[in-house]
Write a protein that holds these residues in place. Structure first.
Motif, PDB file in Angstrom:
ATOM      1  N   ASP A   1       0.837  -1.206   0.000  1.00  0.00           N
ATOM      2  CA  ASP A   1       0.000   0.000   0.000  1.00  0.00           C
ATOM      3  C   ASP A   1       0.870   1.253   0.000  1.00  0.00           C
ATOM      4  N   PRO A   2       1.595   1.523  -1.093  1.00  0.00           N
ATOM      5  CA  PRO A   2       2.423   2.734  -1.160  1.00  0.00           C
ATOM      6  C   PRO A   2       1.562   3.989  -1.161  1.00  0.00           C
ATOM      7  N   GLN A   3       1.957   4.993  -0.361  1.00  0.00           N
ATOM      8  CA  GLN A   3       1.173   6.213  -0.204  1.00  0.00           C
ATOM      9  C   GLN A   3       1.894   7.458  -0.706  1.00  0.00           C
ATOM     10  N   ALA A   4       3.158   7.338  -1.064  1.00  0.00           N
ATOM     11  CA  ALA A   4       3.931   8.515  -1.460  1.00  0.00           C
ATOM     12  C   ALA A   4       4.758   8.197  -2.693  1.00  0.00           C
ATOM     13  N   GLY A   5       5.326   9.245  -3.281  1.00  0.00           N
ATOM     14  CA  GLY A   5       6.124   9.095  -4.485  1.00  0.00           C
ATOM     15  C   GLY A   5       7.497   8.506  -4.204  1.00  0.00           C
ATOM     16  N   LEU A   6       8.253   8.301  -5.263  1.00  0.00           N
ATOM     17  CA  LEU A   6       9.598   7.742  -5.192  1.00  0.00           C
ATOM     18  C   LEU A   6      10.637   8.854  -5.257  1.00  0.00           C
ATOM     19  N   VAL A   7      11.823   8.575  -4.721  1.00  0.00           N
ATOM     20  CA  VAL A   7      12.938   9.500  -4.843  1.00  0.00           C
ATOM     21  C   VAL A   7      14.062   8.787  -5.587  1.00  0.00           C
ATOM     22  N   LYS A   8      14.683   9.504  -6.516  1.00  0.00           N
ATOM     23  CA  LYS A   8      15.808   8.950  -7.259  1.00  0.00           C
ATOM     24  C   LYS A   8      17.096   9.349  -6.563  1.00  0.00           C
ATOM     25  N   ALA A   9      17.877   8.365  -6.120  1.00  0.00           N
ATOM     26  CA  ALA A   9      19.102   8.624  -5.385  1.00  0.00           C
ATOM     27  C   ALA A   9      20.278   8.815  -6.337  1.00  0.00           C
ATOM     28  N   PHE A  10      21.435   9.144  -5.768  1.00  0.00           N
ATOM     29  CA  PHE A  10      22.631   9.437  -6.566  1.00  0.00           C
ATOM     30  C   PHE A  10      23.087   8.240  -7.389  1.00  0.00           C
ATOM     31  N   ASN A  11      22.690   7.018  -6.987  1.00  0.00           N
ATOM     32  CA  ASN A  11      23.089   5.816  -7.717  1.00  0.00           C
ATOM     33  C   ASN A  11      22.148   5.473  -8.862  1.00  0.00           C
ATOM     34  N   GLY A  12      21.160   6.330  -9.118  1.00  0.00           N
ATOM     35  CA  GLY A  12      20.223   6.120 -10.213  1.00  0.00           C
ATOM     36  C   GLY A  12      19.059   5.223  -9.889  1.00  0.00           C
ATOM     37  N   LYS A  13      19.020   4.680  -8.675  1.00  0.00           N
ATOM     38  CA  LYS A  13      17.926   3.798  -8.276  1.00  0.00           C
ATOM     39  C   LYS A  13      16.822   4.589  -7.575  1.00  0.00           C
ATOM     40  N   LEU A  14      15.625   4.018  -7.561  1.00  0.00           N
ATOM     41  CA  LEU A  14      14.469   4.649  -6.957  1.00  0.00           C
ATOM     42  C   LEU A  14      14.188   4.019  -5.596  1.00  0.00           C
ATOM     43  N   TYR A  15      13.775   4.870  -4.645  1.00  0.00           N
ATOM     44  CA  TYR A  15      13.506   4.391  -3.293  1.00  0.00           C
ATOM     45  C   TYR A  15      12.144   4.896  -2.823  1.00  0.00           C
ATOM     46  N   GLY A  16      11.450   4.043  -2.088  1.00  0.00           N
ATOM     47  CA  GLY A  16      10.135   4.406  -1.582  1.00  0.00           C
ATOM     48  C   GLY A  16       9.733   3.531  -0.416  1.00  0.00           C
ATOM     49  N   THR A  17       8.534   3.748   0.076  1.00  0.00           N
ATOM     50  CA  THR A  17       8.004   2.985   1.203  1.00  0.00           C
ATOM     51  C   THR A  17       6.575   2.558   0.919  1.00  0.00           C
ATOM     52  N   THR A  18       6.129   1.545   1.641  1.00  0.00           N
ATOM     53  CA  THR A  18       4.714   1.197   1.681  1.00  0.00           C
ATOM     54  C   THR A  18       4.234   1.447   3.107  1.00  0.00           C
ATOM     55  N   SER A  19       2.957   1.784   3.250  1.00  0.00           N
ATOM     56  CA  SER A  19       2.449   2.153   4.571  1.00  0.00           C
ATOM     57  C   SER A  19       2.066   0.939   5.411  1.00  0.00           C
ATOM     58  N   ILE A  20       1.784  -0.169   4.776  1.00  0.00           N
ATOM     59  CA  ILE A  20       1.476  -1.407   5.485  1.00  0.00           C
ATOM     60  C   ILE A  20       2.171  -2.560   4.772  1.00  0.00           C
ATOM     61  N   GLY A  21       1.951  -3.764   5.270  1.00  0.00           N
ATOM     62  CA  GLY A  21       2.565  -4.934   4.651  1.00  0.00           C
ATOM     63  C   GLY A  21       3.963  -5.177   5.168  1.00  0.00           C
ATOM     64  N   GLY A  22       4.629  -6.130   4.573  1.00  0.00           N
ATOM     65  CA  GLY A  22       5.933  -6.539   5.032  1.00  0.00           C
ATOM     66  C   GLY A  22       5.829  -7.576   6.140  1.00  0.00           C
ATOM     67  N   LYS A  23       6.951  -7.944   6.682  1.00  0.00           N
ATOM     68  CA  LYS A  23       7.031  -9.016   7.674  1.00  0.00           C
ATOM     69  C   LYS A  23       6.187  -8.739   8.908  1.00  0.00           C
ATOM     70  N   TYR A  24       6.117  -7.453   9.321  1.00  0.00           N
ATOM     71  CA  TYR A  24       5.397  -7.109  10.543  1.00  0.00           C
ATOM     72  C   TYR A  24       4.130  -6.293  10.272  1.00  0.00           C
ATOM     73  N   ASN A  25       3.743  -6.204   8.999  1.00  0.00           N
ATOM     74  CA  ASN A  25       2.556  -5.462   8.566  1.00  0.00           C
ATOM     75  C   ASN A  25       2.591  -3.997   8.997  1.00  0.00           C
ATOM     76  N   ALA A  26       3.788  -3.426   9.076  1.00  0.00           N
ATOM     77  CA  ALA A  26       3.950  -2.022   9.454  1.00  0.00           C
ATOM     78  C   ALA A  26       4.571  -1.202   8.329  1.00  0.00           C
ATOM     79  N   GLY A  27       4.717  -1.834   7.139  1.00  0.00           N
ATOM     80  CA  GLY A  27       5.307  -1.157   6.003  1.00  0.00           C
ATOM     81  C   GLY A  27       6.731  -1.599   5.733  1.00  0.00           C
ATOM     82  N   VAL A  28       7.219  -1.261   4.544  1.00  0.00           N
ATOM     83  CA  VAL A  28       8.590  -1.605   4.165  1.00  0.00           C
ATOM     84  C   VAL A  28       9.243  -0.432   3.454  1.00  0.00           C
ATOM     85  N   LEU A  29      10.564  -0.458   3.431  1.00  0.00           N
ATOM     86  CA  LEU A  29      11.359   0.457   2.610  1.00  0.00           C
ATOM     87  C   LEU A  29      11.948  -0.390   1.489  1.00  0.00           C
ATOM     88  N   TYR A  30      11.848   0.098   0.251  1.00  0.00           N
ATOM     89  CA  TYR A  30      12.279  -0.718  -0.887  1.00  0.00           C
ATOM     90  C   TYR A  30      13.084   0.094  -1.898  1.00  0.00           C
TER      91      TYR A  30
END
Length: 269
Positions: free
Chosen positions: A1-30
């Motif tokens: 359940d991603p709620q926000a946009g992505l940010v492009k880091a200096f390495n050219g990859k995109l980073y974001g979060t989800t608000s729920i889900g993951g191992k503990y159902n509290a969200g993940v950083l990906y």
């Protein structure tokens, strides 16, 4: 359940979060590598220790690290500020929010020099949220303003905007003289906050985040309007005046806008 946009880091990859889900159902950083079309989960949020339900877009700091917030959890249950080192994939918490100094941060952080600025929607001694700052050299947190509901407004929402004049702009979704929220300007050089607009039922309960266009005018969205379906408004930073540019009408243009605006390359929003 991603709620926000992505940010492009200096390495050219995109980073974001989800608000729920993951191992503990509290969200993940990906991480997402657009070149290899590869998704990688980097961190599972644990509510009790490092926060839960991140809702805002990450930012890349001057030091190349990523910063973000969670709206809940942490050891004081008010959310957290975290950082992620892209180079060595290290996640760490730099602040736990609490009721006394503000909790439930909602918008993205803003960095100016070595300082992060942001909004907590609730808490503070008055209970209506705060403007805060965090020094990234020693990770010292301090409250810049406590919202009071009646004058400055209550319950700030969205992200702060650093305008071209160097000041920070934002709004609250409630309070002010008309109880429909406020628009404020914080002068960092003078360490002073100014009330600029008290919204009313013709244009009130602002949502999303403000944007400053190439013409220097600030634009935003409101949940309320004369017809009751919301509006798009502009704010003139020189005359301190607001103007309704468009009222939503439900059937043709929709109603109750929730997110922020984006200025496209053709100058349109």
């Amino acid at each position: 359940d991603p709620q926000a946009g992505l940010v492009k880091a200096f390495n050219g990859k995109l980073y974001g979060t989800t608000s729920i889900g993951g191992k503990y159902n509290a969200g993940v950083l990906y991480e997402y590598d657009p070149g290899e079309h590869k998704y990688t989960k980097l961190h599972d949020f644990i509510s009790s220790t490092d926060g839960a339900n991140p809702m805002s877009e990450l930012i890349e700091g001057n030091n190349g690290q990523l910063y973000g917030t969670t709206t809940k959890g942490g050891n004081k249950s008010g959310g957290t500020i975290f950082k992620f080192n892209v180079t060595n994939a290290t996640f760490s918490i730099i602040h736990h929010f609490d009721s006394a100094t503000g909790f439930s941060p909602m918008g993205s952080l803003v960095q100016i020099a070595d300082t992060l600025y942001g909004l907590a929607q609730n808490g503070g001694n008055l209970g209506y949220g705060v403007i805060f700052k965090m020094d990234t050299t020693n990770y010292t947190y301090s409250v810049m303003l406590e919202f009071d509901y009646g004058y400055y407004g209550g319950n700030p929402t969205g992200s702060l905007l650093r305008a071209k004049n160097g000041n920070l702009f934002g709004f609250t979704e409630s309070g002010g003289s008309q109880s429909y929220g406020t628009l404020f300007e914080y002068n960092l050089a003078l360490d002073t906050c100014y009330l600029r607009i008290s919204f009313d039922y013709n244009c009130g309960e602002p949502q999303g985040s403000l944007v400053q266009a190439a013409n220097d005018t600030i634009y935003g969205l409101a949940n309320m309007s004369e017809m009751g379906y919301g509006s798009l408004f502009s704010y003139n930073v020189d005359s301190f005046t607001i103007s309704i540019k468009k009222e939503f009408d439900y059937s043709m243009t929709g109603y109750r806008p929730k997110d922020g605006l984006l200025e496209a390359g053709n100058g349109n929003l």
